[in-house]
Design a protein around this motif. Structure first.
Motif, PDB file in Angstrom:
ATOM      1  N   UNK A 119      17.346  32.023  65.124  1.00 30.88           N
ATOM      2  CA  UNK A 119      18.606  32.408  65.759  1.00 30.88           C
ATOM      3  C   UNK A 119      18.607  33.897  66.094  1.00 30.88           C
ATOM      4  N   UNK A 120      19.343  34.256  67.151  1.00 32.55           N
ATOM      5  CA  UNK A 120      19.493  35.644  67.574  1.00 32.55           C
ATOM      6  C   UNK A 120      18.164  36.273  67.958  1.00 32.55           C
ATOM      7  N   UNK A 121      17.220  35.443  68.382  1.00 35.05           N
ATOM      8  CA  UNK A 121      15.930  35.977  68.820  1.00 35.05           C
ATOM      9  C   UNK A 121      16.088  36.606  70.186  1.00 35.05           C
ATOM     10  N   UNK A 122      14.993  37.247  70.644  1.00 39.23           N
ATOM     11  CA  UNK A 122      15.024  37.863  71.960  1.00 39.23           C
ATOM     12  C   UNK A 122      15.278  36.818  73.040  1.00 39.23           C
ATOM     13  N   UNK A 123      14.779  35.585  72.835  1.00 42.33           N
ATOM     14  CA  UNK A 123      15.002  34.527  73.813  1.00 42.33           C
ATOM     15  C   UNK A 123      16.485  34.220  73.942  1.00 42.33           C
ATOM     16  N   UNK A 124      17.188  34.145  72.796  1.00 39.52           N
ATOM     17  CA  UNK A 124      18.620  33.851  72.818  1.00 39.52           C
ATOM     18  C   UNK A 124      19.401  34.958  73.509  1.00 39.52           C
ATOM     19  N   UNK A 125      18.915  36.183  73.422  1.00 41.47           N
ATOM     20  CA  UNK A 125      19.608  37.319  74.032  1.00 41.47           C
ATOM     21  C   UNK A 125      19.208  37.520  75.487  1.00 41.47           C
ATOM     22  N   UNK A 126      18.316  36.679  75.984  1.00 38.66           N
ATOM     23  CA  UNK A 126      17.893  36.789  77.367  1.00 38.66           C
ATOM     24  C   UNK A 126      16.863  37.865  77.617  1.00 38.66           C
ATOM     25  N   UNK A 127      16.275  38.405  76.566  1.00 33.97           N
ATOM     26  CA  UNK A 127      15.250  39.441  76.702  1.00 33.97           C
ATOM     27  C   UNK A 127      13.887  38.791  76.552  1.00 33.97           C
ATOM     28  N   UNK A 128      12.998  38.893  77.552  1.00 28.73           N
ATOM     29  CA  UNK A 128      11.661  38.303  77.394  1.00 28.73           C
ATOM     30  C   UNK A 128      10.943  38.896  76.189  1.00 28.73           C
ATOM     31  N   UNK A 129      10.230  38.043  75.475  1.00 27.37           N
ATOM     32  CA  UNK A 129       9.511  38.525  74.298  1.00 27.37           C
ATOM     33  C   UNK A 129       8.500  39.602  74.668  1.00 27.37           C
ATOM     34  N   UNK A 130       7.889  39.496  75.837  1.00 26.43           N
ATOM     35  CA  UNK A 130       6.920  40.518  76.251  1.00 26.43           C
ATOM     36  C   UNK A 130       7.556  41.900  76.302  1.00 26.43           C
TER      37      UNK A 130
ATOM     38  N   UNK B 262       4.407  33.051  79.267  1.00 22.43           N
ATOM     39  CA  UNK B 262       3.333  33.082  80.268  1.00 22.43           C
ATOM     40  C   UNK B 262       3.322  31.786  81.074  1.00 22.43           C
ATOM     41  N   UNK B 263       3.562  30.661  80.410  1.00 21.39           N
ATOM     42  CA  UNK B 263       3.598  29.376  81.120  1.00 21.39           C
ATOM     43  C   UNK B 263       4.690  29.373  82.184  1.00 21.39           C
ATOM     44  N   UNK B 264       5.884  29.879  81.821  1.00 20.29           N
ATOM     45  CA  UNK B 264       6.978  29.909  82.798  1.00 20.29           C
ATOM     46  C   UNK B 264       6.618  30.783  84.000  1.00 20.29           C
TER      47      UNK B 264
ATOM     48  N   UNK C  25       3.989  31.567  89.714  1.00 20.70           N
ATOM     49  CA  UNK C  25       2.844  31.937  90.559  1.00 20.70           C
ATOM     50  C   UNK C  25       2.396  30.732  91.382  1.00 20.70           C
ATOM     51  N   UNK C  26       2.309  29.566  90.743  1.00 24.27           N
ATOM     52  CA  UNK C  26       1.889  28.360  91.456  1.00 24.27           C
ATOM     53  C   UNK C  26       2.882  28.009  92.562  1.00 24.27           C
TER      54      UNK C  26
ATOM     55  N   UNK D 142      -3.198  27.164  81.696  1.00 27.96           N
ATOM     56  CA  UNK D 142      -3.587  28.556  81.929  1.00 27.96           C
ATOM     57  C   UNK D 142      -2.984  29.461  80.856  1.00 27.96           C
ATOM     58  N   UNK D 143      -1.729  29.234  80.507  1.00 28.26           N
ATOM     59  CA  UNK D 143      -1.100  30.052  79.468  1.00 28.26           C
ATOM     60  C   UNK D 143      -1.835  29.920  78.144  1.00 28.26           C
ATOM     61  N   UNK D 144      -2.176  28.700  77.777  1.00 28.60           N
ATOM     62  CA  UNK D 144      -2.929  28.483  76.539  1.00 28.60           C
ATOM     63  C   UNK D 144      -4.297  29.154  76.616  1.00 28.60           C
ATOM     64  N   UNK D 145      -4.961  29.032  77.755  1.00 30.58           N
ATOM     65  CA  UNK D 145      -6.284  29.638  77.934  1.00 30.58           C
ATOM     66  C   UNK D 145      -6.217  31.156  77.763  1.00 30.58           C
ATOM     67  N   UNK D 146      -5.236  31.787  78.399  1.00 29.18           N
ATOM     68  CA  UNK D 146      -5.131  33.245  78.314  1.00 29.18           C
ATOM     69  C   UNK D 146      -4.828  33.707  76.893  1.00 29.18           C
ATOM     70  N   UNK D 147      -3.837  33.110  76.269  1.00 26.47           N
ATOM     71  CA  UNK D 147      -3.365  33.596  74.964  1.00 26.47           C
ATOM     72  C   UNK D 147      -4.281  33.175  73.819  1.00 26.47           C
ATOM     73  N   UNK D 148      -4.762  31.948  73.840  1.00 28.74           N
ATOM     74  CA  UNK D 148      -5.481  31.394  72.691  1.00 28.74           C
ATOM     75  C   UNK D 148      -6.991  31.445  72.825  1.00 28.74           C
ATOM     76  N   UNK D 149      -7.491  31.622  74.058  1.00 25.19           N
ATOM     77  CA  UNK D 149      -8.928  31.488  74.254  1.00 25.19           C
ATOM     78  C   UNK D 149      -9.537  32.747  74.866  1.00 25.19           C
TER      79      UNK D 149
END
Length: 237
Positions: A6-17, A53-55, A60-61, A81-88
């Motif tokens: 709760x009250x995370x950056x997502x809830x406040x509309x601020x991108x985590x990045x 990143x997925x969103x 982009x697509x 692609x998001x999984x590839x960039x972040x996890x791989x």
């Protein structure tokens, strides 16, 4: 299941990045493409960053006018692609340095050791095109040097290379890391790689490779030692 607190950056509309960037800026910590930022990530951040990143990749697509709804080949591309960039392929930016056990040089080894070729995969930070190549490591230990297992060279080098890079800086980063770990009298790194930013785009040269090296300690001062290392390396290619 959504694990976002709760009250995370997502809830406040601020991108985590943006939140992560602010943490880095507050600490005056550089976050170039080839920097590691694992110390500034909190539990759950990688999942949320991957979702962000997925969103954005979906956008982009859409801007490329690709109908991902009816095209079965691309309706999961943003997620992949998001999984590839972040996890791989860029995971070396987001995870801590691999743990390594260092052993004392109880036998007082002081002869040249060569490790390689180690297959490396990276990406050009200019176009995010693959860089595929091999790395050789030459080490001249002293009685106070640390020794590490063969697989640890591969893990440490992969950790550095799994970031957007230019080859010259990547080799310097590998040299700095191994110098810190091993504390040898001399260290030599040679990398040879194909750059797909040349093969795939631009001049489309399919033959050119890039070879560069970093020499530290006695490899810089002793021409005979340097010649021995390069000769042994060339005979094994």
């Amino acid at each position: 299941m959504d694990t976002t607190p709760p009250n995370s950056s997502d809830d406040l509309g601020i991108p985590l990045s943006v939140v992560i960037r602010d943490r880095l800026k507050d600490a005056s910590h550089r976050f170039h493409a080839n920097d590691n930022i694992a110390a500034f990530l909190e539990p759950g951040d990688l999942d949320r960053l991957q979702a962000e990143v997925e969103r954005k990749m979906q956008g982009v697509l859409e801007s490329l006018v690709i109908d991902t709804e009816s095209d079965h080949n691309t309706n999961e591309t943003a997620r992949r692609v998001a999984k590839m960039f972040i996890r791989e392929v860029f995971h070396g930016r987001y995870v801590p340095q691999p743990s390594t056990t260092e052993f004392p040089n109880v036998s007082h080894l002081n002869e040249l050791m060569i490790v390689g070729p180690i297959l490396v995969r990276s990406a050009c930070s200019h176009h995010l095109c693959p860089i595929i190549g091999k790395v050789w490591v030459g080490v001249l230990p002293n009685e106070h040097s640390n020794l590490i297992g063969l697989s640890k060279y591969t893990r440490l080098i992969d950790w550095v290379m799994s970031r957007p890079q230019i080859q010259e800086e990547a080799v310097s980063q590998v040299a700095a890391l191994l110098q810190e770990k091993l504390q040898p009298d001399g260290l030599a790194i040679v990398m040879e790689a194909d750059h797909f930013c040349m093969h795939w785009r631009g001049v489309k040269d399919t033959e050119a490779k890039m070879i560069n090296s970093v020499m530290r300690g006695v490899f810089l001062k002793d021409a005979n030692l340097r010649r021995e290392f390069l000769s042994l390396l060339n005979n094994r290619k």
